[in-house]
Design a protein around this motif. Structure first.
Motif, PDB file in Angstrom:
ATOM      1  N   UNK A 183       0.671  -1.324  -0.490  1.00 27.88           N
ATOM      2  CA  UNK A 183       0.322  -0.105   0.269  1.00 27.88           C
ATOM      3  C   UNK A 183       1.085   1.446  -0.063  1.00 27.88           C
ATOM      4  N   UNK A 184       1.732   0.914  -1.214  1.00 25.65           N
ATOM      5  CA  UNK A 184       2.475   2.148  -0.884  1.00 25.65           C
ATOM      6  C   UNK A 184       1.369   3.684  -1.241  1.00 25.65           C
ATOM      7  N   UNK A 185       2.342   4.286  -0.546  1.00 22.60           N
ATOM      8  CA  UNK A 185       1.648   6.408  -0.625  1.00 22.60           C
ATOM      9  C   UNK A 185       2.566   7.371  -1.252  1.00 22.60           C
ATOM     10  N   UNK A 186       2.566   8.127  -1.373  1.00 25.65           N
ATOM     11  CA  UNK A 186       3.687   9.323  -1.768  1.00 25.65           C
ATOM     12  C   UNK A 186       5.077   9.632  -0.944  1.00 25.65           C
ATOM     13  N   UNK A 187       4.332   9.673   0.421  1.00 25.26           N
ATOM     14  CA  UNK A 187       5.742   9.423   1.546  1.00 25.26           C
ATOM     15  C   UNK A 187       6.584   8.368   1.692  1.00 25.26           C
ATOM     16  N   UNK A 188       6.414   7.685   0.844  1.00 21.98           N
ATOM     17  CA  UNK A 188       7.302   6.182   0.719  1.00 21.98           C
ATOM     18  C   UNK A 188       8.426   6.055  -0.587  1.00 21.98           C
TER      19      UNK A 188
END
Length: 333
Positions: A43-48
């Motif tokens: 579930x990667x998001x921008x902060x990753x």
């Protein structure tokens, strides 16, 4: 590159004396708990997003792996369909397309491509298009790419029908395009040559492809739009072409017309703010992906108070024996 919500996986290969230790880093900073050979980020998001590397050690010392960049797409991005223009073929199968009961002839290798001379009415594309042949479809599974629930996927394929091809088979021709999840069809649509209409069949609106010689534009871009469900989440994305189609009595051997330029895009679902709490050197560090004000409360039903001056990431000393955190007034991307 990964769509927001997908899983990103990093793996490091080592040739050294065991036992080995691993510590993954993002942008040079240790990731808490990331101490295995394989790093999986669900579930990667921008902060990753950032540069990842592994620090690998043994009794003789340690060394770092090469860095790998993770880009997280939070808008609309293209997904990699290999040999999407059917420029190469080995035998009767265009490269990267798998036999699921049919074949797909593309490219010029071995004489399995098509040339401009195959149509007396003109040629709307280059000479490395393809045609799928019955009795079954062909499919390409996108390696390492999985569906994200709530994301919207758009499949586009250029279609056209040549008079010589139609005359050779003396039959109605159709075009089926589909998306699959772990090999199972989740969305499909079909286009039809004008022989169906000539036979009095009720072709669905907007699904007619006119033969070039008959004065049609010659090139139709078929578009299939699908929003993934929770059941699709985590399943491998596949693009399928051809296969059995039935429309009244006209449908015959399920030969497909010509295809070219397969494109697949994905639009990320609406952003969800994620608050992370990690222990770093005995201290609690809170970080988050979206704009907003960090708040703290004694319980989820209690009174929320702003954490003074907090910007991500922030070292937090909890006010309560048990604290909950949330973001207020987020400005969603």
């Amino acid at each position: 590159s990964r769509l927001a919500g997908e899983t990103a996986t990093f793996d490091v290969g080592v040739h050294s004396s065991p036992p080995l230790t691993y510590q993954w880093q993002r942008d040079g900073v240790d990731l808490a708990g990331a101490t295995d050979r394989v790093l999986s980020l669900p579930g990667v998001q921008a902060g990753d997003g950032g540069m990842y590397r592994a620090k690998v050690g043994n009794s003789f010392g340690f060394s770092f792996s090469a860095e790998a960049e993770l880009e997280v797409c939070t808008g609309t991005c293209a997904l990699p369909v290999m040999n999407a223009g059917f420029d190469d073929a080995s035998g009767v199968l265009a490269d990267f397309w798998n036999d699921n009961g049919g074949s797909i002839r593309g490219g010029l290798e071995g004489g399995f491509g098509w040339t401009a001379g195959y149509s007396t009415g003109g040629f709307p594309t280059d000479d490395t298009f393809a045609t799928t042949v019955s009795p079954g479809p062909v499919r390409q599974d996108l390696a390492g790419r999985t569906f994200v629930a709530g994301a919207t996927y758009t499949l586009m394929v250029d279609l056209f029908s040549s008079d010589t091809y139609a005359a050779s088979y003396n039959d109605a021709i159709n075009w089926r395009i589909a998306l699959t999840a772990d090999g199972e069809t989740v969305a499909e649509d079909v286009w039809y040559s004008d022989e169906f209409q000539d036979a009095g069949e009720a072709v669905p609106p907007g699904r007619l492809v006119t033969i070039i010689q008959d004065g049609g534009p010659g090139l139709t871009t078929a578009t299939l739009v699908y929003t993934a469900t929770e059941d699709d989440s985590g399943k491998t994305i596949g693009v399928e072409l051809g296969g059995d189609v039935t429309l009244g009595a006209t449908a015959g051997d399920d030969y497909s017309g010509h295809l070219d330029s397969v494109q697949l895009t994905a639009e990320a679902p609406a952003a969800t703010a994620i608050v992370r709490i990690e222990w770093v050197g005995g201290n609690m560090v809170v970080s988050w992906d979206e704009d907003g004000v960090l708040q703290e409360a004694e319980d989820v039903q209690g009174t929320w108070s702003d954490v003074p001056g907090a910007t991500s990431p922030v070292l937090v000393i909890p006010v309560y024996p048990q604290s909950y955190f949330r973001l207020r007034e987020c400005s969603w991307r």
